[in-house]
Design a protein around this motif. Structure first.
Motif, PDB file in Angstrom:
ATOM      1  N   ALA A  94     -53.439 155.584  12.302  1.00 39.13           N
ATOM      2  CA  ALA A  94     -53.573 156.634  11.281  1.00 39.13           C
ATOM      3  C   ALA A  94     -54.498 156.524  10.295  1.00 39.13           C
ATOM      4  O   ALA A  94     -55.489 156.978   9.702  1.00 39.13           O
ATOM      5  CB  ALA A  94     -52.336 157.103  10.744  1.00 39.13           C
ATOM      6  N   ALA A  97     -58.263 156.420  11.582  1.00 46.75           N
ATOM      7  CA  ALA A  97     -58.780 157.731  11.563  1.00 46.75           C
ATOM      8  C   ALA A  97     -59.080 158.119  10.229  1.00 46.75           C
ATOM      9  O   ALA A  97     -60.157 158.712  10.011  1.00 46.75           O
ATOM     10  CB  ALA A  97     -57.856 158.467  12.094  1.00 46.75           C
ATOM     11  N   MET A  98     -58.259 157.849   9.333  1.00 49.72           N
ATOM     12  CA  MET A  98     -58.717 158.101   8.051  1.00 49.72           C
ATOM     13  C   MET A  98     -59.781 157.229   7.328  1.00 49.72           C
ATOM     14  O   MET A  98     -60.715 157.951   6.756  1.00 49.72           O
ATOM     15  CB  MET A  98     -57.454 157.654   6.957  1.00 49.72           C
ATOM     16  N   ARG A 178     -45.247 151.542   2.248  1.00 52.08           N
ATOM     17  CA  ARG A 178     -45.541 153.021   2.822  1.00 52.08           C
ATOM     18  C   ARG A 178     -46.677 153.740   2.238  1.00 52.08           C
ATOM     19  O   ARG A 178     -46.776 154.898   2.289  1.00 52.08           O
ATOM     20  CB  ARG A 178     -44.545 153.620   3.132  1.00 52.08           C
ATOM     21  N   PRO A 181     -50.133 154.617   5.915  1.00 54.17           N
ATOM     22  CA  PRO A 181     -49.246 154.760   6.996  1.00 54.17           C
ATOM     23  C   PRO A 181     -49.268 153.605   8.083  1.00 54.17           C
ATOM     24  O   PRO A 181     -50.395 153.378   8.122  1.00 54.17           O
ATOM     25  CB  PRO A 181     -49.629 155.975   7.512  1.00 54.17           C
ATOM     26  N   VAL A 183     -48.472 154.155  11.138  1.00 55.02           N
ATOM     27  CA  VAL A 183     -48.572 154.693  12.440  1.00 55.02           C
ATOM     28  C   VAL A 183     -49.933 154.107  13.242  1.00 55.02           C
ATOM     29  O   VAL A 183     -50.903 154.147  12.799  1.00 55.02           O
ATOM     30  CB  VAL A 183     -48.675 156.422  12.235  1.00 55.02           C
ATOM     31  N   GLY A 214     -57.171 158.807  -1.666  1.00 55.90           N
ATOM     32  CA  GLY A 214     -57.222 159.925  -2.620  1.00 55.90           C
ATOM     33  C   GLY A 214     -56.486 159.525  -3.790  1.00 55.90           C
ATOM     34  O   GLY A 214     -55.953 160.433  -4.582  1.00 55.90           O
ATOM     35  N   ARG A 215     -55.977 158.338  -4.030  1.00 57.86           N
ATOM     36  CA  ARG A 215     -54.997 157.882  -5.322  1.00 57.86           C
ATOM     37  C   ARG A 215     -55.673 157.398  -6.142  1.00 57.86           C
ATOM     38  O   ARG A 215     -56.656 156.609  -6.063  1.00 57.86           O
ATOM     39  CB  ARG A 215     -53.868 156.948  -4.471  1.00 57.86           C
TER      40      ARG A 215
ATOM     41  N   TRP B 190     -42.847 159.790   9.065  1.00 60.54           N
ATOM     42  CA  TRP B 190     -42.154 158.627   8.943  1.00 60.54           C
ATOM     43  C   TRP B 190     -40.937 158.516   8.142  1.00 60.54           C
ATOM     44  O   TRP B 190     -40.099 157.747   8.352  1.00 60.54           O
ATOM     45  CB  TRP B 190     -42.970 157.151   8.955  1.00 60.54           C
ATOM     46  N   PHE B 284     -47.243 166.460   4.298  1.00 58.83           N
ATOM     47  CA  PHE B 284     -48.287 165.486   3.637  1.00 58.83           C
ATOM     48  C   PHE B 284     -48.170 164.097   4.857  1.00 58.83           C
ATOM     49  O   PHE B 284     -49.536 163.793   5.013  1.00 58.83           O
ATOM     50  CB  PHE B 284     -47.751 164.892   2.406  1.00 58.83           C
ATOM     51  N   MET B 288     -51.348 162.653   7.916  1.00 60.11           N
ATOM     52  CA  MET B 288     -51.964 161.317   7.991  1.00 60.11           C
ATOM     53  C   MET B 288     -51.451 160.994   9.179  1.00 60.11           C
ATOM     54  O   MET B 288     -52.238 160.328  10.054  1.00 60.11           O
ATOM     55  CB  MET B 288     -51.239 160.564   6.736  1.00 60.11           C
ATOM     56  N   ALA B 289     -50.243 161.302   9.756  1.00 61.82           N
ATOM     57  CA  ALA B 289     -49.816 160.574  10.983  1.00 61.82           C
ATOM     58  C   ALA B 289     -50.708 161.206  12.191  1.00 61.82           C
ATOM     59  O   ALA B 289     -50.931 160.592  12.958  1.00 61.82           O
ATOM     60  CB  ALA B 289     -48.244 160.911  11.125  1.00 61.82           C
ATOM     61  N   ALA B 291     -53.839 162.068  11.743  1.00 64.66           N
ATOM     62  CA  ALA B 291     -55.229 162.045  11.446  1.00 64.66           C
ATOM     63  C   ALA B 291     -56.221 161.883  12.392  1.00 64.66           C
ATOM     64  O   ALA B 291     -57.198 162.584  12.481  1.00 64.66           O
ATOM     65  CB  ALA B 291     -55.451 160.989  10.444  1.00 64.66           C
ATOM     66  N   PRO B 317     -51.504 163.549  -3.636  1.00 63.67           N
ATOM     67  CA  PRO B 317     -50.511 162.212  -3.575  1.00 63.67           C
ATOM     68  C   PRO B 317     -49.324 162.196  -4.675  1.00 63.67           C
ATOM     69  O   PRO B 317     -48.216 162.002  -4.391  1.00 63.67           O
ATOM     70  CB  PRO B 317     -51.490 160.852  -3.681  1.00 63.67           C
ATOM     71  N   TYR B 320     -46.751 164.598  -3.580  1.00 63.83           N
ATOM     72  CA  TYR B 320     -45.771 163.697  -2.745  1.00 63.83           C
ATOM     73  C   TYR B 320     -44.768 162.961  -3.295  1.00 63.83           C
ATOM     74  O   TYR B 320     -43.599 162.977  -3.092  1.00 63.83           O
ATOM     75  CB  TYR B 320     -46.749 163.392  -1.709  1.00 63.83           C
ATOM     76  N   ASP B 321     -45.275 162.296  -4.192  1.00 65.20           N
ATOM     77  CA  ASP B 321     -44.731 161.109  -4.850  1.00 65.20           C
ATOM     78  C   ASP B 321     -43.291 161.765  -5.540  1.00 65.20           C
ATOM     79  O   ASP B 321     -42.203 161.219  -5.584  1.00 65.20           O
ATOM     80  CB  ASP B 321     -45.384 160.303  -5.859  1.00 65.20           C
ATOM     81  N   ARG B 324     -40.687 162.873  -3.013  1.00 68.20           N
ATOM     82  CA  ARG B 324     -40.127 161.595  -2.641  1.00 68.20           C
ATOM     83  C   ARG B 324     -39.097 161.127  -3.804  1.00 68.20           C
ATOM     84  O   ARG B 324     -38.008 160.816  -3.534  1.00 68.20           O
ATOM     85  CB  ARG B 324     -40.825 160.445  -2.695  1.00 68.20           C
TER      86      ARG B 324
END
Lengths: 418, 418
Positions: A94, A97-98, A178, A181, A183, A214-215, B190, B284, B288-289, B291, B317, B320-321, B324
């Motif tokens: 993953a 690919a990114m 994490r 990823p 993966v 993108g963070r 994941w 999200f 990525m997984a 991608a 992001p 998403y955070d 979480r």
């Protein structure tokens, strides 16, 4: 060394094309990899340059070295073991690919120890060919140190990013657990395996991962006067060499001289316990993660791996569960440490890269932070009397990756003023 | 249906050989799978029987159906998508290698929806061919329900184990998060992907996983008088059909009539929030997984998957955070619920399996518990007026898998007394 930030600036101003920037890496690999053995497989130059030429995106012009446990659809991924000689995945991991989607190009696969564990590979340390580059991300650390690529990926289950970065005198960045990823990257221990990065400087690694995810991770200017630093000798300080102890004190002194508040932090008991719990979790999970390889290929394994898996198979589930509870307590305790300080300062390794290729060195100063999942950087710049690099490790609160990258960049500057 | 417990007893007493036990599954698949489409690939009968004949171990005689996202070194693993038609892995998934090492034999690969997401596959419900078996572990639920195999594996990211188990009238068991390793199983998210199991009864699933993992999970006798049951309608009770509401009340009444303490538990706000956070985390991470698949094969994807990945790519992001953090709060809150009760009782699905194959039904009653990682079982036994199965879901505190399996076995007995 090649700098990510410099290449990105050159590409953005049009001083070089992405393909020209990437070509430098192929030239450098041709010229330098012979004695180092950092690469397990070099990408097809023509295809890579063609792909760089048409790539746009925020990572255009960046050539990446990928630890050979990251799956690639167009190159073998052999995991450092004869068991998987010639193994050709159908997909990219993953993260790969990114990277490609954002314009980066894969220069090749870097040498990993067997299944990213402890059995040494043939890579040598660019600072002295008689020394180990560390492991398990041996080739990635050496490839960046020798200037063959501006960025390379690794994974850390014990100390496989921060330690080789320290031994090879490059910046290493192990993100919060994490953040990137896993993966498509071979699993050893799912509670521990963490993707990491090697680059010339801390700010280079920060910029790459910022653009990848993108963070907002790009290193910021930190006012040392606002920085509360905890000098964390840890319960295993006695394992550090005199040179390493002096290096840590030197780093603390320079931060204090620039106005940072530096206080000693004693290791809480819960964290010493967690260092012990690390190998229980690692070996129990590895015995399951590599169940197929154990059943079918265990006689092709090194003794050190065979024994670790054998030990992992003997661990009872309730012992593992107790180790996980110990880890959870350690994560809480670590979070509380960061109420008092912004950054912990601690050795990246017990000393400089050991002589010989029989061992990749000890992860004793790293495995606790792999278990807690906190973001860490290795800050290069100091050396021992023989000229071998000594690395300083900074650790921040979980998810405070930008802070650890920014503080690492500050310390890197302070260490370069000799 | 075939019972794991019965087969193990027959093998242990010598009433049948492991190969004879396994042969029944091949016979049943030959006879029954035609209209059901539960299998994507059936193992080579001769090789499987030969391997059963020489297998010893605690799972000897058990034939397993594996959801076709579990890698197998000797059978294709096609992930329910034309993108991976004919894909042949080099290894077994960790859990599969563990099953085989303990004497189980793989009967075949069961049909999965595309990448284990929502786009329906061609499998039909054995209770009524005009109804969906649910998804994404469609083939595994149908294969067990039709008596083709005594055990089958699934994965749950939203509700892909408990829901199809409910629709097909079989026991479903979603263990505590990461109790069984996901290594070698295609990743969708994941933080959510959880391996699960389908069997005739709850105690059958318990025995299989106990022998697989070496954990003390075998169902024990539970004294209903010592059981504190929380009737958990949840914030989405309004989504349940009248039949399902009546079934849940019926189950609660039977437990109370046998001496259990049954109290209503109102859904804490943190858990309603977490149900919303589930899709943010799922999409999200899936973006990525998958991608590589997005970059190379997105035009071969179903619309529902394409849109979910597109939406996942648009999530920032920090959103998403925040999701979480919401999930973490929900895990704390869930743990506190279990200070008051031992078991939560709640619907497994909104109702019986919907008519038609255009949808696999709604995971709305499952996704919260996937996010919190708590162990869940689907208890079969009740039916609607048309004779279609209705499933009752029990949930226990994290790591109290044996309790949820034991309580599930008790409830199953109570539901069978009509």
């Amino acid at each position: 060394m090649q700098s990510v930030l410099k290449i990105l600036a050159e590409v953005e101003t049009g001083a070089v094309t992405p393909a020209e920037a990437v070509a430098r890496s192929f030239d450098a690999i041709d010229r330098l990899d012979g004695p180092l053995n950092a690469f397990a497989h070099v990408a097809d130059r023509k295809a890579a340059l063609a792909s760089a030429a048409k790539a746009g995106g925020p990572l255009a012009g960046i050539a990446v070295g990928l630890k050979d446990i990251f799956d690639t659809h167009d190159m073998p991924t052999e995991l450092g073991t004869p068991v998987y000689a010639g193994r050709q995945p159908k997909t990219d991991a993953a993260s790969v690919a990114m990277m490609r989607a954002r314009g980066a190009v894969v220069a090749g696969k870097t040498v990993t120890t067997e299944f990213a564990f402890l059995n040494p590979a043939a890579t040598r340390n660019p600072h002295n060919l008689d020394h180990t580059p560390g492991g398990s991300s041996s080739g990635s650390a050496a490839a960046v140190a020798a200037g063959m690529v501006p960025i390379a990926t690794g994974t850390q289950t014990g100390g496989s990013v921060i330690r080789p970065a320290a031994y090879c005198g490059v910046a290493g960045y192990k993100p919060s657990f994490r953040l990137v990823p896993t993966v498509g990257v071979k699993t050893f221990s799912w509670s521990l395996d963490t993707l990491g990065f090697f680059a010339a400087g801390v700010a280079d690694a920060a910029e790459f991962v910022a653009r990848l995810t993108g963070r907002p991770l790009a290193a910021e200017t930190v006012d040392p006067k606002a920085l509360r630093v905890g000098l964390y000798r840890s319960g295993v300080w006695g394992e550090a060499s005199p040179d390493m102890k002096a290096a840590v004190r030197d780093a603390a002194r320079r931060l204090a001289a620039n106005g940072a508040t530096v206080t000693e932090i004693a290791e809480p008991g819960a964290l010493s316990d967690a260092r012990e719990a690390h190998s229980t979790i690692q070996n129990f999970e590895a015995a399951m993660a590599l169940a197929f390889e154990w059943e079918n290929h265990r006689h092709q394994m090194s003794e050190v791996l065979f024994k670790a898996l054998e030990q992992g198979r003997s661990i009872r589930p309730d012992t593992y569960d107790e180790a996980r509870r110990t880890a959870r307590r350690a994560r809480h305790e670590t979070t509380e440490l960061f109420d008092k300080v912004d950054i912990l300062l601690t050795p990246s390794a017990t000393g400089p890269a050991p002589q010989g290729l029989e061992s990749t060195g000890s992860p004793i100063f790293n495995k606790l932070w792999t278990l807690t999942g906190n973001p860490c950087v290795n800050v290069p710049g100091l050396r021992d009397k023989a000229g071998m690099p000594l690395g300083i490790q900074l650790v921040a609160r979980f998810a405070r990756d930008r802070l650890v990258l920014s503080a690492g960049t500050l310390l890197e500057t302070l260490l370069s003023d000799t």
